[in-house]
Design a protein around this motif. Structure first.
Motif, PDB file in Angstrom:
ATOM      1  N   ILE A   6      -3.002  -7.980   5.672  1.00  0.00           N
ATOM      2  CA  ILE A   6      -3.314  -6.864   6.561  1.00  0.00           C
ATOM      3  C   ILE A   6      -2.003  -6.172   6.921  1.00  0.00           C
ATOM      4  O   ILE A   6      -1.067  -6.817   7.405  1.00  0.00           O
ATOM      5  N   VAL A   7      -1.964  -4.865   6.675  1.00  0.00           N
ATOM      6  CA  VAL A   7      -0.750  -4.090   6.936  1.00  0.00           C
ATOM      7  C   VAL A   7      -1.082  -3.011   7.967  1.00  0.00           C
ATOM      8  O   VAL A   7      -1.776  -2.043   7.652  1.00  0.00           O
ATOM      9  N   PRO A   8      -0.604  -3.162   9.213  1.00  0.00           N
ATOM     10  CA  PRO A   8      -0.794  -2.097  10.195  1.00  0.00           C
ATOM     11  C   PRO A   8       0.221  -0.976   9.932  1.00  0.00           C
ATOM     12  O   PRO A   8       1.383  -1.249   9.641  1.00  0.00           O
ATOM     13  N   VAL A   9      -0.251   0.255  10.017  1.00  0.00           N
ATOM     14  CA  VAL A   9       0.616   1.397   9.708  1.00  0.00           C
ATOM     15  C   VAL A   9       0.509   2.432  10.813  1.00  0.00           C
ATOM     16  O   VAL A   9      -0.583   2.829  11.207  1.00  0.00           O
ATOM     17  N   PHE A  10       1.658   2.879  11.300  1.00  0.00           N
ATOM     18  CA  PHE A  10       1.704   4.018  12.217  1.00  0.00           C
ATOM     19  C   PHE A  10       2.985   4.787  11.947  1.00  0.00           C
ATOM     20  O   PHE A  10       4.101   4.275  12.164  1.00  0.00           O
ATOM     21  N   ASN A  11       2.837   5.992  11.425  1.00  0.00           N
ATOM     22  CA  ASN A  11       3.977   6.872  11.126  1.00  0.00           C
ATOM     23  C   ASN A  11       5.075   6.145  10.348  1.00  0.00           C
ATOM     24  O   ASN A  11       6.241   6.148  10.738  1.00  0.00           O
ATOM     25  N   ALA A  12       4.680   5.556   9.235  1.00  0.00           N
ATOM     26  CA  ALA A  12       5.617   4.781   8.409  1.00  0.00           C
ATOM     27  C   ALA A  12       5.876   5.454   7.064  1.00  0.00           C
ATOM     28  O   ALA A  12       6.147   4.785   6.072  1.00  0.00           O
ATOM     29  N   GLU A  13       5.769   6.764   7.039  1.00  0.00           N
ATOM     30  CA  GLU A  13       5.901   7.512   5.790  1.00  0.00           C
ATOM     31  C   GLU A  13       7.173   7.154   5.025  1.00  0.00           C
ATOM     32  O   GLU A  13       7.159   7.036   3.802  1.00  0.00           O
ATOM     33  N   GLN A  18       7.533   1.494  -0.134  1.00  0.00           N
ATOM     34  CA  GLN A  18       8.319   0.290  -0.425  1.00  0.00           C
ATOM     35  C   GLN A  18       7.532  -0.965  -0.047  1.00  0.00           C
ATOM     36  O   GLN A  18       7.500  -1.940  -0.792  1.00  0.00           O
ATOM     37  N   CYS A  19       6.880  -0.928   1.084  1.00  0.00           N
ATOM     38  CA  CYS A  19       6.087  -2.059   1.548  1.00  0.00           C
ATOM     39  C   CYS A  19       4.925  -2.342   0.592  1.00  0.00           C
ATOM     40  O   CYS A  19       4.739  -3.482   0.140  1.00  0.00           O
ATOM     41  N   LEU A  20       4.146  -1.320   0.274  1.00  0.00           N
ATOM     42  CA  LEU A  20       2.975  -1.518  -0.570  1.00  0.00           C
ATOM     43  C   LEU A  20       3.358  -1.862  -2.005  1.00  0.00           C
ATOM     44  O   LEU A  20       2.689  -2.667  -2.656  1.00  0.00           O
ATOM     45  N   ASP A  21       4.446  -1.284  -2.512  1.00  0.00           N
ATOM     46  CA  ASP A  21       4.929  -1.646  -3.851  1.00  0.00           C
ATOM     47  C   ASP A  21       5.332  -3.114  -3.898  1.00  0.00           C
ATOM     48  O   ASP A  21       5.061  -3.813  -4.876  1.00  0.00           O
ATOM     49  N   ALA A  46      -2.290   9.384   3.988  1.00  0.00           N
ATOM     50  CA  ALA A  46      -2.506   9.946   2.653  1.00  0.00           C
ATOM     51  C   ALA A  46      -1.850   9.081   1.577  1.00  0.00           C
ATOM     52  O   ALA A  46      -2.414   8.869   0.499  1.00  0.00           O
ATOM     53  N   ILE A  47      -0.678   8.567   1.874  1.00  0.00           N
ATOM     54  CA  ILE A  47       0.020   7.694   0.926  1.00  0.00           C
ATOM     55  C   ILE A  47      -0.784   6.416   0.713  1.00  0.00           C
ATOM     56  O   ILE A  47      -0.963   5.959  -0.428  1.00  0.00           O
ATOM     57  N   CYS A  48      -1.305   5.854   1.775  1.00  0.00           N
ATOM     58  CA  CYS A  48      -2.130   4.645   1.664  1.00  0.00           C
ATOM     59  C   CYS A  48      -3.381   4.928   0.843  1.00  0.00           C
ATOM     60  O   CYS A  48      -3.787   4.088   0.021  1.00  0.00           O
ATOM     61  N   ASP A  49      -3.985   6.090   1.036  1.00  0.00           N
ATOM     62  CA  ASP A  49      -5.159   6.471   0.252  1.00  0.00           C
ATOM     63  C   ASP A  49      -4.830   6.545  -1.236  1.00  0.00           C
ATOM     64  O   ASP A  49      -5.644   6.165  -2.083  1.00  0.00           O
ATOM     65  N   GLU A  50      -3.645   7.025  -1.575  1.00  0.00           N
ATOM     66  CA  GLU A  50      -3.215   7.078  -2.975  1.00  0.00           C
ATOM     67  C   GLU A  50      -3.209   5.674  -3.587  1.00  0.00           C
ATOM     68  O   GLU A  50      -3.679   5.480  -4.713  1.00  0.00           O
TER      69      GLU A  50
END
Length: 64
Positions: A6-13, A18-21, A46-50
């Motif tokens: 589980i990865v919480p994300v808030f304004n981590a553009e 790097q995290c998801l890769d 949007a990046i997470c959706d990609e």
């Protein structure tokens, strides 16, 4: 055995790719990634959706 990450994300553009890769490149293949976008105001969601579109192991939850 499957692992859930589980990865919480808030304004981590700046760092979310790097995290998801890093998670995606793990040698253990039986995992799912649940990304929780906590109302980001940048492009994090949007990046997470990609990633979810490219890899079925990734699931994204958007919340306010």
């Amino acid at each position: 055995m499957s692992v859930s990450v589980i990865v919480p994300v808030f304004n981590a553009e700046r760092f979310i790719r790097q995290c998801l890769d890093s998670i995606r490149q793990q040698t253990y293949g039986e995992f799912e990634v649940i990304v929780v976008d906590d109302g980001s105001t940048d492009r994090s969601g949007a990046i997470c959706d990609e990633y979810a579109q490219e890899d079925t192991r990734f699931k994204v939850i958007h919340q306010s």
